[in-house]
Design a protein around this motif. Sequence first.
Motif, PDB file in Angstrom:
ATOM      1  N   ARG A 153      -6.953 -33.405  33.940  1.00  0.00           N
ATOM      2  CA  ARG A 153      -8.145 -33.838  34.685  1.00  0.00           C
ATOM      3  C   ARG A 153      -7.850 -35.237  35.209  1.00  0.00           C
ATOM      4  NH1 ARG A 153     -11.535 -32.166  29.650  1.00  0.00           N
ATOM      5  NH2 ARG A 153     -11.783 -29.934  30.021  1.00  0.00           N
ATOM      6  N   GLU A 169      -7.754 -32.916  16.496  1.00  0.00           N
ATOM      7  CA  GLU A 169      -9.064 -32.491  17.017  1.00  0.00           C
ATOM      8  C   GLU A 169      -8.813 -31.189  17.746  1.00  0.00           C
ATOM      9  OE1 GLU A 169     -11.645 -31.664  19.893  1.00  0.00           O
ATOM     10  OE2 GLU A 169     -10.900 -33.563  20.682  1.00  0.00           O
ATOM     11  N   ILE A 170      -9.129 -30.086  17.076  1.00  0.00           N
ATOM     12  CA  ILE A 170      -8.786 -28.773  17.628  1.00  0.00           C
ATOM     13  C   ILE A 170      -9.965 -27.815  17.462  1.00  0.00           C
ATOM     14  CG2 ILE A 170      -6.316 -29.072  17.258  1.00  0.00           C
ATOM     15  CD1 ILE A 170      -6.518 -27.410  14.755  1.00  0.00           C
ATOM     16  N   ASP A 171      -9.813 -26.584  17.950  1.00  0.00           N
ATOM     17  CA  ASP A 171     -10.937 -25.660  17.833  1.00  0.00           C
ATOM     18  C   ASP A 171     -10.901 -24.964  16.471  1.00  0.00           C
ATOM     19  OD1 ASP A 171      -9.022 -23.646  18.122  1.00  0.00           O
ATOM     20  OD2 ASP A 171     -10.447 -22.374  19.190  1.00  0.00           O
ATOM     21  N   TYR A 224      -3.867 -23.844  23.931  1.00  0.00           N
ATOM     22  CA  TYR A 224      -3.766 -25.186  23.364  1.00  0.00           C
ATOM     23  C   TYR A 224      -3.035 -25.044  22.027  1.00  0.00           C
ATOM     24  CZ  TYR A 224      -7.718 -26.490  26.421  1.00  0.00           C
ATOM     25  OH  TYR A 224      -8.544 -26.711  27.483  1.00  0.00           O
ATOM     26  N   GLY A 225      -2.174 -25.996  21.695  1.00  0.00           N
ATOM     27  CA  GLY A 225      -1.482 -25.902  20.406  1.00  0.00           C
ATOM     28  C   GLY A 225      -1.058 -27.255  19.880  1.00  0.00           C
ATOM     29  N   THR A 226      -0.845 -27.302  18.566  1.00  0.00           N
ATOM     30  CA  THR A 226      -0.446 -28.547  17.902  1.00  0.00           C
ATOM     31  C   THR A 226       1.051 -28.530  17.617  1.00  0.00           C
ATOM     32  OG1 THR A 226      -2.581 -28.521  16.778  1.00  0.00           O
ATOM     33  CG2 THR A 226      -0.882 -29.971  15.857  1.00  0.00           C
ATOM     34  N   LYS A 268     -17.551 -33.804  19.332  1.00  0.00           N
ATOM     35  CA  LYS A 268     -16.227 -34.051  18.727  1.00  0.00           C
ATOM     36  C   LYS A 268     -15.490 -35.143  19.474  1.00  0.00           C
ATOM     37  CE  LYS A 268     -14.784 -29.875  19.029  1.00  0.00           C
ATOM     38  NZ  LYS A 268     -13.820 -28.799  19.252  1.00  0.00           N
ATOM     39  N   GLU A 271      -0.007 -24.528  15.060  1.00  0.00           N
ATOM     40  CA  GLU A 271      -1.047 -23.546  15.357  1.00  0.00           C
ATOM     41  C   GLU A 271      -1.218 -23.532  16.858  1.00  0.00           C
ATOM     42  OE1 GLU A 271      -4.250 -24.252  16.871  1.00  0.00           O
ATOM     43  OE2 GLU A 271      -3.580 -26.285  17.151  1.00  0.00           O
ATOM     44  N   ARG A 308      -3.541 -26.016  30.422  1.00  0.00           N
ATOM     45  CA  ARG A 308      -4.513 -26.351  31.481  1.00  0.00           C
ATOM     46  C   ARG A 308      -3.996 -27.567  32.269  1.00  0.00           C
ATOM     47  NH1 ARG A 308      -7.224 -31.027  30.940  1.00  0.00           N
ATOM     48  NH2 ARG A 308      -8.400 -31.553  29.057  1.00  0.00           N
ATOM     49  N   TYR A 328      -2.717 -35.134  26.407  1.00  0.00           N
ATOM     50  CA  TYR A 328      -2.109 -33.834  26.100  1.00  0.00           C
ATOM     51  C   TYR A 328      -0.663 -33.871  26.580  1.00  0.00           C
ATOM     52  CZ  TYR A 328      -6.589 -31.373  25.341  1.00  0.00           C
ATOM     53  OH  TYR A 328      -7.795 -30.947  24.853  1.00  0.00           O
ATOM     54  N   SER A 362      -1.884 -32.648  21.476  1.00  0.00           N
ATOM     55  CA  SER A 362      -1.706 -31.200  21.647  1.00  0.00           C
ATOM     56  C   SER A 362      -0.958 -30.880  22.934  1.00  0.00           C
ATOM     57  CB  SER A 362      -3.066 -30.520  21.735  1.00  0.00           C
ATOM     58  OG  SER A 362      -3.799 -30.721  20.561  1.00  0.00           O
TER      59      SER A 362
HETATM   60  P1  5GP Z   1     -10.465 -29.694  26.694  1.00  0.00           P
HETATM   61  O1  5GP Z   1      -9.847 -28.744  27.651  1.00  0.00           O
HETATM   62  O2  5GP Z   1     -11.918 -29.973  27.013  1.00  0.00           O
HETATM   63  O3  5GP Z   1      -9.664 -30.973  26.537  1.00  0.00           O
HETATM   64  O4  5GP Z   1     -10.454 -29.017  25.245  1.00  0.00           O
HETATM   65  C1  5GP Z   1     -11.072 -27.808  25.035  1.00  0.00           C
HETATM   66  C2  5GP Z   1     -11.024 -27.419  23.565  1.00  0.00           C
HETATM   67  O5  5GP Z   1      -9.680 -27.238  23.123  1.00  0.00           O
HETATM   68  C3  5GP Z   1     -11.642 -28.414  22.600  1.00  0.00           C
HETATM   69  O6  5GP Z   1     -12.639 -27.713  21.865  1.00  0.00           O
HETATM   70  C4  5GP Z   1     -10.534 -28.801  21.675  1.00  0.00           C
HETATM   71  O7  5GP Z   1     -10.992 -28.945  20.343  1.00  0.00           O
HETATM   72  C5  5GP Z   1      -9.582 -27.636  21.785  1.00  0.00           C
HETATM   73  N1  5GP Z   1      -8.199 -28.038  21.509  1.00  0.00           N
HETATM   74  C6  5GP Z   1      -7.573 -29.142  21.961  1.00  0.00           C
HETATM   75  N2  5GP Z   1      -6.311 -29.197  21.497  1.00  0.00           N
HETATM   76  C7  5GP Z   1      -6.151 -28.101  20.708  1.00  0.00           C
HETATM   77  C8  5GP Z   1      -5.056 -27.604  19.930  1.00  0.00           C
HETATM   78  O8  5GP Z   1      -3.981 -28.174  19.841  1.00  0.00           O
HETATM   79  N3  5GP Z   1      -5.254 -26.430  19.278  1.00  0.00           N
HETATM   80  C9  5GP Z   1      -6.444 -25.756  19.314  1.00  0.00           C
HETATM   81  N4  5GP Z   1      -6.545 -24.636  18.599  1.00  0.00           N
HETATM   82  N5  5GP Z   1      -7.489 -26.202  20.035  1.00  0.00           N
HETATM   83  C10 5GP Z   1      -7.353 -27.362  20.723  1.00  0.00           C
END
Ligand code: 5GP
Length: 292
Positions: free
Chosen positions: A150, A208-210, A188-190, A124, A178, A147, A159, A143
């Motif tokens: 990095r 790009e979300i889960d 994580y949220g939008t 993704k 969400e 966390r 983020y 989002s």
């Molecule tokens: P990472 O910590 O590696 O940046 O992201 C981990 C996961 O969090 C990824 O699979 C990504 O799709 C998901 N993610 C990122 N932003 C959001 C969000 O706003 N909402 C949701 N539900 N998942 C998210």
Amino acid sequence: MRDPRDASVIAVERRRARATLKRAIKTAERTPLSVAHEGWESPKSPAAGLRIAEFLGSISGIGSVKIPRILDSLGISPRKRLGALGARQVEALTAWLLARQDGRVGTPQRGRLVVVAGPTAVGKGTVVARIRELHPEVKFSVSATTRAPRPGEIDGEHYHFVTDDEFDRLVETSQMLEWAVVHGRHRYGTPRGPIVAALDNGSSIILEIDIQGARQVKKAMPDAILVFLLPPSWNELVRRLQARGTESPDEQYRRLATAKVEFDAQTEFDVTVVNDNVSEAAEAVVDLMAVG
Ligand code: 5GP
């Protein structure tokens, strides 16, 4: 400090401000959604003080016959003020206003909300990075997450890095379209505001979300296009996860187990795109953004 003016003077001013808002909706100077958002984001604004029945009544084509029916379907009492709606009511009203806006003849063209999701290690992040490279004009949702950043990640760009308390507040004030706990750890949220603003301006936007988040977006905004990114094959997914070497064998096993469950979710999605060739997959997602 207390306002020294007479309470009745203040009440008159507030009523006038609400009347101005209703007029702005009636004359299409403001979209109902932008007024509703003002009410949800600023509890002391005139918009927050509008009774829901008055608000709906100022939308052209909605009169006293339709109002009770609409409110009934949304589960909102007519005397409720916009600023006092619960999270579910905000969601229901947003979806209803968006659907109505979409169907109305003569409105400015609206953008599309495209949600890209898929199982772990499907690539993704790589596909999204390629879209940014090939199409700098495409908008992305930023989002919020609890966390830690990095190395190299920039607050507000990759983020919005927030504390647990800040995240709680965003959820409580219905500012999240969400949200989900991802990989059992962080939230994580939008943020809703930028999405609504982009769509109102006729711009399309990618999230790009889960998978849990994608489901929630579809519920809140049924016109969203859910894209499920697939690996060319299951073996290839296993190979990619092992090749990136960022997870321990235990963690790899756990993620593959999750990926199996996630695979089943693809039937809930509108479109599947196979990530065989990164540029082609990126173009396939961007093609979906053209409003047809
Ligand atoms: P990472 O910590 O590696 O940046 O992201 C981990 C996961 O969090 C990824 O699979 C990504 O799709 C998901 N993610 C990122 N932003 C959001 C969000 O706003 N909402 C949701 N539900 N998942 C998210």
